[in-house]
Design a protein around this motif. Structure first.
Motif, PDB file in Angstrom:
ATOM      1  N   THR A  70       0.824  -1.205   0.000  1.00 28.07           N
ATOM      2  CA  THR A  70       0.000   0.000   0.000  1.00 28.07           C
ATOM      3  C   THR A  70       0.855   1.249   0.000  1.00 28.07           C
ATOM      4  OG1 THR A  70      -1.757  -1.194   1.172  1.00 28.07           O
ATOM      5  CG2 THR A  70      -1.840   1.207   1.221  1.00 28.07           C
ATOM      6  N   ALA A  71       1.964   1.220   0.733  1.00 30.24           N
ATOM      7  CA  ALA A  71       2.871   2.370   0.753  1.00 30.24           C
ATOM      8  C   ALA A  71       3.388   2.676  -0.649  1.00 30.24           C
ATOM      9  CB  ALA A  71       4.033   2.097   1.704  1.00 30.24           C
ATOM     10  N   ARG A  72       3.770   1.645  -1.404  1.00 28.24           N
ATOM     11  CA  ARG A  72       4.262   1.859  -2.763  1.00 28.24           C
ATOM     12  C   ARG A  72       3.169   2.435  -3.662  1.00 28.24           C
ATOM     13  NH1 ARG A  72       6.969  -3.351  -2.292  1.00 28.24           N
ATOM     14  NH2 ARG A  72       5.287  -4.270  -3.532  1.00 28.24           N
ATOM     15  N   THR A  73       1.962   1.905  -3.533  1.00 27.77           N
ATOM     16  CA  THR A  73       0.861   2.372  -4.371  1.00 27.77           C
ATOM     17  C   THR A  73       0.530   3.833  -4.082  1.00 27.77           C
ATOM     18  OG1 THR A  73      -0.046   0.129  -4.429  1.00 27.77           O
ATOM     19  CG2 THR A  73      -1.520   1.911  -5.062  1.00 27.77           C
ATOM     20  N   LEU A  74       0.501   4.202  -2.813  1.00 35.56           N
ATOM     21  CA  LEU A  74       0.214   5.587  -2.448  1.00 35.56           C
ATOM     22  C   LEU A  74       1.334   6.522  -2.878  1.00 35.56           C
ATOM     23  CD1 LEU A  74      -1.304   5.062   1.101  1.00 35.56           C
ATOM     24  CD2 LEU A  74      -2.503   5.881  -0.928  1.00 35.56           C
ATOM     25  N   ALA A  75       2.573   6.056  -2.776  1.00 34.32           N
ATOM     26  CA  ALA A  75       3.700   6.884  -3.204  1.00 34.32           C
ATOM     27  C   ALA A  75       3.636   7.152  -4.705  1.00 34.32           C
ATOM     28  CB  ALA A  75       5.015   6.211  -2.836  1.00 34.32           C
ATOM     29  N   ARG A  76       3.259   6.138  -5.485  1.00 35.86           N
ATOM     30  CA  ARG A  76       3.124   6.337  -6.930  1.00 35.86           C
ATOM     31  C   ARG A  76       1.995   7.311  -7.259  1.00 35.86           C
ATOM     32  NH1 ARG A  76       3.792   0.440  -7.095  1.00 35.86           N
ATOM     33  NH2 ARG A  76       5.965  -0.013  -7.634  1.00 35.86           N
ATOM     34  N   GLY A  88       1.543   9.924  -5.600  1.00 36.86           N
ATOM     35  CA  GLY A  88       2.039  11.246  -5.235  1.00 36.86           C
ATOM     36  C   GLY A  88       1.889  11.605  -3.779  1.00 36.86           C
ATOM     37  N   CYS A  89       1.446  10.676  -2.940  1.00 33.13           N
ATOM     38  CA  CYS A  89       1.292  10.971  -1.509  1.00 33.13           C
ATOM     39  C   CYS A  89       2.649  10.970  -0.810  1.00 33.13           C
ATOM     40  CB  CYS A  89       0.405   9.934  -0.840  1.00 33.13           C
ATOM     41  SG  CYS A  89      -1.280   9.875  -1.433  1.00 33.13           S
ATOM     42  N   ASP A  90       2.809  11.831   0.165  1.00 32.32           N
ATOM     43  CA  ASP A  90       3.883  11.670   1.131  1.00 32.32           C
ATOM     44  C   ASP A  90       3.446  10.577   2.102  1.00 32.32           C
ATOM     45  OD1 ASP A  90       5.333  13.721  -0.041  1.00 32.32           O
ATOM     46  OD2 ASP A  90       4.449  15.254   1.239  1.00 32.32           O
ATOM     47  N   VAL A  91       4.389   9.710   2.489  1.00 32.85           N
ATOM     48  CA  VAL A  91       4.004   8.496   3.209  1.00 32.85           C
ATOM     49  C   VAL A  91       4.791   8.371   4.509  1.00 32.85           C
ATOM     50  CG1 VAL A  91       3.834   5.988   3.107  1.00 32.85           C
ATOM     51  CG2 VAL A  91       3.441   7.335   1.039  1.00 32.85           C
ATOM     52  N   ALA A  92       4.060   8.147   5.609  1.00 29.74           N
ATOM     53  CA  ALA A  92       4.662   7.831   6.901  1.00 29.74           C
ATOM     54  C   ALA A  92       4.438   6.362   7.201  1.00 29.74           C
ATOM     55  CB  ALA A  92       4.062   8.696   8.001  1.00 29.74           C
ATOM     56  N   LEU A  93       5.470   5.690   7.662  1.00 34.39           N
ATOM     57  CA  LEU A  93       5.445   4.253   7.886  1.00 34.39           C
ATOM     58  C   LEU A  93       5.564   3.962   9.378  1.00 34.39           C
ATOM     59  CD1 LEU A  93       8.091   3.437   5.129  1.00 34.39           C
ATOM     60  CD2 LEU A  93       5.615   3.460   4.848  1.00 34.39           C
ATOM     61  N   GLU A 128      12.799   2.565  -0.719  1.00 34.23           N
ATOM     62  CA  GLU A 128      12.074   2.329  -1.977  1.00 34.23           C
ATOM     63  C   GLU A 128      11.219   3.536  -2.359  1.00 34.23           C
ATOM     64  OE1 GLU A 128       9.661  -1.111  -1.758  1.00 34.23           O
ATOM     65  OE2 GLU A 128      11.314  -2.534  -1.652  1.00 34.23           O
ATOM     66  N   LEU A 129      10.562   4.116  -1.367  1.00 38.28           N
ATOM     67  CA  LEU A 129       9.639   5.207  -1.645  1.00 38.28           C
ATOM     68  C   LEU A 129      10.368   6.482  -2.053  1.00 38.28           C
ATOM     69  CD1 LEU A 129       7.024   4.776   1.236  1.00 38.28           C
ATOM     70  CD2 LEU A 129       7.118   3.661  -0.987  1.00 38.28           C
ATOM     71  N   ARG A 130      11.538   6.715  -1.490  1.00 37.29           N
ATOM     72  CA  ARG A 130      12.264   7.947  -1.818  1.00 37.29           C
ATOM     73  C   ARG A 130      12.662   8.004  -3.283  1.00 37.29           C
ATOM     74  NH1 ARG A 130      15.144   6.615   3.134  1.00 37.29           N
ATOM     75  NH2 ARG A 130      14.107   7.669   4.869  1.00 37.29           N
ATOM     76  N   GLU A 131      12.776   6.838  -3.928  1.00 39.56           N
ATOM     77  CA  GLU A 131      13.087   6.813  -5.362  1.00 39.56           C
ATOM     78  C   GLU A 131      11.949   7.392  -6.190  1.00 39.56           C
ATOM     79  OE1 GLU A 131      14.004   2.819  -6.354  1.00 39.56           O
ATOM     80  OE2 GLU A 131      15.825   2.734  -5.115  1.00 39.56           O
ATOM     81  N   LEU A 132      10.757   7.517  -5.586  1.00 40.24           N
ATOM     82  CA  LEU A 132       9.599   8.072  -6.285  1.00 40.24           C
ATOM     83  C   LEU A 132       9.442   9.564  -6.014  1.00 40.24           C
ATOM     84  CD1 LEU A 132       7.150   5.134  -5.511  1.00 40.24           C
ATOM     85  CD2 LEU A 132       8.319   5.584  -7.668  1.00 40.24           C
ATOM     86  N   ASN A 133      10.460  10.163  -5.382  1.00 36.55           N
ATOM     87  CA  ASN A 133      10.501  11.612  -5.154  1.00 36.55           C
ATOM     88  C   ASN A 133       9.351  12.120  -4.287  1.00 36.55           C
ATOM     89  OD1 ASN A 133      12.861  12.015  -6.780  1.00 36.55           O
ATOM     90  ND2 ASN A 133      11.569  11.843  -8.606  1.00 36.55           N
ATOM     91  N   ALA A 192      -4.620  -5.999  -2.948  1.00 36.20           N
ATOM     92  CA  ALA A 192      -5.161  -5.432  -1.706  1.00 36.20           C
ATOM     93  C   ALA A 192      -4.866  -3.937  -1.636  1.00 36.20           C
ATOM     94  CB  ALA A 192      -4.564  -6.145  -0.498  1.00 36.20           C
ATOM     95  N   ALA A 193      -3.651  -3.541  -2.030  1.00 33.44           N
ATOM     96  CA  ALA A 193      -3.277  -2.124  -2.010  1.00 33.44           C
ATOM     97  C   ALA A 193      -4.145  -1.307  -2.956  1.00 33.44           C
ATOM     98  CB  ALA A 193      -1.804  -1.981  -2.383  1.00 33.44           C
ATOM     99  N   GLU A 194      -4.445  -1.856  -4.121  1.00 30.56           N
ATOM    100  CA  GLU A 194      -5.300  -1.150  -5.075  1.00 30.56           C
ATOM    101  C   GLU A 194      -6.698  -0.962  -4.507  1.00 30.56           C
ATOM    102  OE1 GLU A 194      -6.678   0.703  -8.530  1.00 30.56           O
ATOM    103  OE2 GLU A 194      -4.624   0.277  -7.862  1.00 30.56           O
ATOM    104  N   ALA A 195      -7.231  -1.992  -3.860  1.00 35.46           N
ATOM    105  CA  ALA A 195      -8.561  -1.873  -3.257  1.00 35.46           C
ATOM    106  C   ALA A 195      -8.563  -0.826  -2.144  1.00 35.46           C
ATOM    107  CB  ALA A 195      -9.010  -3.228  -2.711  1.00 35.46           C
ATOM    108  N   ILE A 196      -7.514  -0.785  -1.348  1.00 34.03           N
ATOM    109  CA  ILE A 196      -7.405   0.193  -0.267  1.00 34.03           C
ATOM    110  C   ILE A 196      -7.382   1.611  -0.837  1.00 34.03           C
ATOM    111  CG2 ILE A 196      -5.817   1.102   1.476  1.00 34.03           C
ATOM    112  CD1 ILE A 196      -5.084  -1.875   2.059  1.00 34.03           C
ATOM    113  N   CYS A 197      -6.617   1.820  -1.896  1.00 30.08           N
ATOM    114  CA  CYS A 197      -6.527   3.152  -2.497  1.00 30.08           C
ATOM    115  C   CYS A 197      -7.845   3.570  -3.133  1.00 30.08           C
ATOM    116  CB  CYS A 197      -5.395   3.184  -3.524  1.00 30.08           C
ATOM    117  SG  CYS A 197      -3.762   3.058  -2.775  1.00 30.08           S
ATOM    118  N   ARG A 198      -8.554   2.630  -3.743  1.00 31.59           N
ATOM    119  CA  ARG A 198      -9.863   2.963  -4.311  1.00 31.59           C
ATOM    120  C   ARG A 198     -10.853   3.327  -3.214  1.00 31.59           C
ATOM    121  NH1 ARG A 198     -11.293  -0.844  -9.544  1.00 31.59           N
ATOM    122  NH2 ARG A 198      -9.250  -0.758 -10.535  1.00 31.59           N
TER     123      ARG A 198
END
Length: 328
Positions: free
Chosen positions: A19-25, A27-32, A46-51, A215-221
Motif C-alpha cells: 500500500t505504501a508503494r501504491t500511495l507513493a506512486r 504522489g502521496c507523502d508516506v509515513a510508515l 524504496e519510496l524515496r526513489e519516487l521523489n 489489496a493495495a489497489e482496493a485500499i486506495c480505491r
C-alpha cells in the motif's frame, strides 16, 4: 489531487508495504509505522526513489501512547495527516483449547486495539481540520469464518463493528471524515511464515489467493473514491448466501476440509520464530512464499453502490415475479 500525507501501520511488510508503494506512486507523502526498524528503513528507501517525502516511526500499535506519539511526530515532519490506513495485525493459529490466554489477549490487542488506537490518533488530528479518510481492514472469510482462526476472526469482527459504530458518531458531529472498510480474501504475505502456530503443520492460505498489490489497489480505491465498503472478488457474495441459507452444511464442510485446506503436509520443527510479541528478523517485503498459486489478474471490486444496486434489482425481480403469479 491536493497534497496528501498518508500514514500506514504495519508498513514494513505485507499489505502495508504494498500500500505504501501504491500511495507513493499516486504522489502521496508516506509515513510508515511498524515494529521492525530495519524493514521500515528498507521500505522508506524504496519510496524515496519516487521523489516523495517519507518518515518512519517505530511503534507497537497495541501501545496507544506510542501510536499517539508517532502521529504527533509525523505531523511535525510531514504536515497534516489526511489519510490513515490500519494494516497492522498479529494472530495465533490453532484450536482454542490449545491457546494460551496471554496469546489470545496479545493477538486481540494488536489486531483490534491496534486499529482502535490508530483510528483515535487519526481522528484527534483530522477533527482539527474537519476532514480526512481512515481505512480499516476486514477479513473476507472463505465460506464462513474458518476453524483454527477464532482469535483473528473475532478481532476482525470487532474491527468491523467498531467501524460501523463510529460512522454515525462522525455524522452527528458534522465532520467530513470518511471511514472505509476493505474486505480482503487470502493475500500472499509473509504472515503465513511468522504467525504463531499451534497446528503442528506449516500454514497456507485458504481459498483464492491474491497478491498484496491487489489489496493495495482496493485500499486506495476505498480511500480516494470515498467508498464505504469494498469487497475484493465475487466470493464474498457467494459465501454470504451459503453461510446464511445453509449454515449447518458449511459448518460440517469446515469441520472436515477446513482444517486440511489451511495446513501443508510438512510438520513444523517447533522452533520457528513468530511475530506475536517481537518482530521476526529478516528481509521480508510485501510478498509471501505463495507466488506460484496466486491469482495475478485484478478481481472484481464490489462497492457499497454495487450492493445497493443488487438489492434493488433483487427486490424489483421479486415484485415482478409476485405480480406475474398473481395474474395467473
Amino acid at each position: 489531487m491536493p497534497q496528501q500525507v498518508a500514514v500506514i501501520t504495519g508498513a514494513g511488510a505485507g499489505i502495508g508495504r504494498a500500500t505504501a508503494r501504491t500511495l507513493a506512486r499516486a504522489g502521496c507523502d508516506v509515513a510508515l509505522i511498524g515494529r521492525n526498524l530495519d524493514r521500515l528503513g528498507d521500505a522508506a528507501a524504496e519510496l524515496r526513489e519516487l521523489n516523495i517525502r517519507t518518515h518512519i516511526a517505530c511503534a507497537d500499535v497495541a501501545d496507544a501512547k506510542a501510536v499517539e506519539q508517532a502521529a504527533e511526530e509525523i505531523e511535525d515532519v510531514l504536515g497534516p495527516i489526511t489519510l490513515w490506513i490500519n494494516c497492522a495485525g498479529a494472530t495465533v493459529t490453532g484450536q482454542l483449547a490449545a491457546l494460551d490466554a496471554d496469546e489470545i489477549r496479545r493477538a486481540t490487542e494488536v489486531t483490534y486495539l491496534g486499529t482502535v488506537n490508530g483510528t483515535r490518533a487519526a481522528l484527534a488530528r483530522m477533527r482539527r481540520r474537519g476532514h480526512g479518510t481512515i481505512v480499516n481492514l476486514d477479513r473476507l472469510a472463505s465460506l464462513r469464518p474458518p476453524p483454527l482462526q477464532a482469535v483473528e476472526n473475532g478481532a476482525r469482527a470487532a474491527v468491523r463493528a467498531f467501524s460501523e459504530s463510529l460512522r454515525p458518531e462522525i455524522l452527528h458531529d458534522g465532520d467530513r471524515i470518511h471511514i472505509a472498510m476493505v474486505h480482503l480474501p487470502a493475500i500472499n504475505t509473509p504472515r503465513f511464515s511468522w504467525t504463531r502456530n499451534h497446528t503442528g503443520k506449516h500454514l497456507k492460505p485458504m481459498g483464492p489467493v491474491y497478491e498484496p498489490e491487489i489489496a493495495a489497489e482496493a485500499i486506495c480505491r476505498a480511500a480516494f473514491g470515498r467508498e464505504r465498503d469494498i469487497w475484493v472478488g465475487l466470493s464474498g457474495v457467494r459465501n454470504w448466501v451459503l453461510s446464511t441459507f445453509v449454515p449447518g452444511l458449511s459448518d460440517r464442510w469446515l469441520a472436515g476440509k477446513g482444517y486440511a485446506r489451511q495446513m501443508e503436509k510438512v510438520a513444523v520443527t517447533g522452533d520457528e520464530p513468530d511475530d506475536l510479541y517481537k518482530t521476526v528478523p529478516g528481509a521480508y517485503a510485501a510478498h509471501g512464499r505463495f507466488d506460484m498459486i496466486t491469482r495475478k489478474a485484478m478481481p472484481l471490486l464490489l462497492t457499497t453502490r454495487h450492493a445497493q444496486f443488487a438489492t434493488v434489482a433483487a427486490f424489483m425481480g421479486f415484485v415482478l415475479f409476485a405480480l406475474r403469479r398473481r395474474r395467473h
